[in-house]
Scaffold this motif. Structure first.
Motif, short mmCIF file in Angstrom:
data_model
loop_
_atom_site.label_atom_id
_atom_site.label_comp_id
_atom_site.label_asym_id
_atom_site.label_seq_id
_atom_site.Cartn_x
_atom_site.Cartn_y
_atom_site.Cartn_z
N ALA A 105 44.83 33.30 31.67
CA ALA A 105 44.93 33.94 32.99
C ALA A 105 43.67 33.71 33.83
O ALA A 105 43.76 33.48 35.03
N GLU A 106 42.54 33.77 33.20
CA GLU A 106 41.29 33.64 33.95
C GLU A 106 40.74 32.23 33.75
O GLU A 106 41.17 31.32 34.40
N ARG A 107 39.83 32.09 32.81
CA ARG A 107 39.25 30.79 32.47
C ARG A 107 38.50 30.96 31.15
O ARG A 107 38.27 32.07 30.70
N LEU A 108 38.09 29.85 30.55
CA LEU A 108 37.42 29.90 29.25
C LEU A 108 36.10 30.66 29.32
O LEU A 108 35.74 31.38 28.40
N SER A 109 35.38 30.53 30.42
CA SER A 109 34.09 31.22 30.53
C SER A 109 34.24 32.74 30.61
O SER A 109 33.27 33.46 30.46
N SER A 110 35.47 33.22 30.84
CA SER A 110 35.67 34.67 30.89
C SER A 110 35.44 35.33 29.53
O SER A 110 35.20 36.53 29.46
N LEU A 111 35.50 34.54 28.46
CA LEU A 111 35.19 35.12 27.15
C LEU A 111 33.74 35.56 27.07
O LEU A 111 33.43 36.54 26.40
N GLY A 139 36.45 39.91 27.61
CA GLY A 139 36.21 38.85 26.65
C GLY A 139 35.15 39.22 25.63
O GLY A 139 35.29 38.94 24.43
N GLN A 140 34.09 39.86 26.09
CA GLN A 140 33.02 40.27 25.19
C GLN A 140 33.52 41.30 24.18
O GLN A 140 33.22 41.23 22.98
N LEU A 141 34.31 42.26 24.65
CA LEU A 141 34.86 43.27 23.74
C LEU A 141 35.80 42.64 22.72
O LEU A 141 35.77 42.99 21.53
N LEU A 142 36.63 41.70 23.16
CA LEU A 142 37.55 41.04 22.24
C LEU A 142 36.80 40.20 21.21
O LEU A 142 37.19 40.16 20.03
N LEU A 143 35.73 39.54 21.63
CA LEU A 143 34.94 38.77 20.66
C LEU A 143 34.29 39.67 19.62
O LEU A 143 34.24 39.33 18.44
N LEU A 185 45.57 37.23 20.23
CA LEU A 185 46.57 37.05 21.27
C LEU A 185 46.00 37.43 22.64
O LEU A 185 46.20 36.73 23.63
N GLN A 186 45.25 38.51 22.68
CA GLN A 186 44.65 38.93 23.94
C GLN A 186 43.60 37.92 24.42
O GLN A 186 43.48 37.69 25.62
N VAL A 187 42.87 37.31 23.50
CA VAL A 187 41.92 36.27 23.89
C VAL A 187 42.66 35.11 24.54
O VAL A 187 42.24 34.60 25.59
N SER A 188 43.78 34.71 23.96
CA SER A 188 44.53 33.59 24.53
C SER A 188 45.10 33.96 25.90
O SER A 188 45.11 33.13 26.81
N VAL A 189 45.55 35.19 26.09
CA VAL A 189 46.05 35.63 27.39
C VAL A 189 44.92 35.64 28.40
O VAL A 189 45.09 35.17 29.55
N LEU A 190 43.76 36.12 28.01
CA LEU A 190 42.62 36.18 28.92
C LEU A 190 42.16 34.78 29.33
O LEU A 190 41.91 34.53 30.51
N VAL A 191 42.07 33.88 28.38
CA VAL A 191 41.65 32.50 28.69
C VAL A 191 42.67 31.82 29.59
O VAL A 191 42.30 31.11 30.53
#
Length: 146
Positions: free
Chosen positions: A82-88, A94-98, A74-80
């Motif tokens: 709110a920011e952008r896909l490259s934020s992962l 994004g790195q911590l969530l991955l 869920l947090q990954v989807s919120v981050l993508v």
């Protein structure tokens, strides 16, 4: 005359993404830390048999790891969103969530592939807990409003 935009978005209010980010983070990070560092030592200190404490731990840890995986997703989807896909890849959050999602997946996959993986289970659980702690220190993602 006030514009409708100033009425709708008041300063200091959070959007739904930020609220869901904080709620999901509270559930999984707090749950992992609460179980490992508070609940299990308290149960062990009560004086229950060590096998019973181990059974409780073996029943609760996979549930919390699954909760962590769902909440991190869920947090990954919120981050993508709110920011952008490259934020992962480029953003610390994004790195911590991955890492959390990969460790949660490995928590369930590795025991099916290998025998005697108790150390790996504990390692992946603690990596998720410490990634969650680092994630708490990061800012909440918000939509860039232009």
């Amino acid at each position: 005359m006030r514009s409708s935009r100033s009425v709708i978005s008041k300063p200091g209010t959070r959007d739904a993404g930020a609220i869901s980010w904080l709620l999901a983070q509270t559930l999984w990070v707090g749950g992992l830390w609460l179980l490992h560092f508070l609940l299990m030592p308290a149960i062990a200190k009560i004086g229950l048999a060590s096998l019973l404490v181990e059974e409780i731990s073996n029943a609760l840890r996979p549930l919390l790891v699954g909760l962590a995986a769902v909440c991190a997703g869920l947090q990954v989807s919120v981050l993508v969103r709110a920011e952008r896909l490259s934020s992962l890849w480029c953003d610390t959050r994004g790195q911590l969530l991955l890492v959390v999602v990969v460790m949660a997946g490995s928590y369930f996959v590795v025991p099916k592939l290998l025998a005697g993986t108790e150390m790996w289970l504990m390692f992946s659980y603690l990596v998720m807990a410490f990634c969650g702690l680092l994630l708490v220190l990061q800012p909440v993602p918000h939509k860039n409003r232009a």
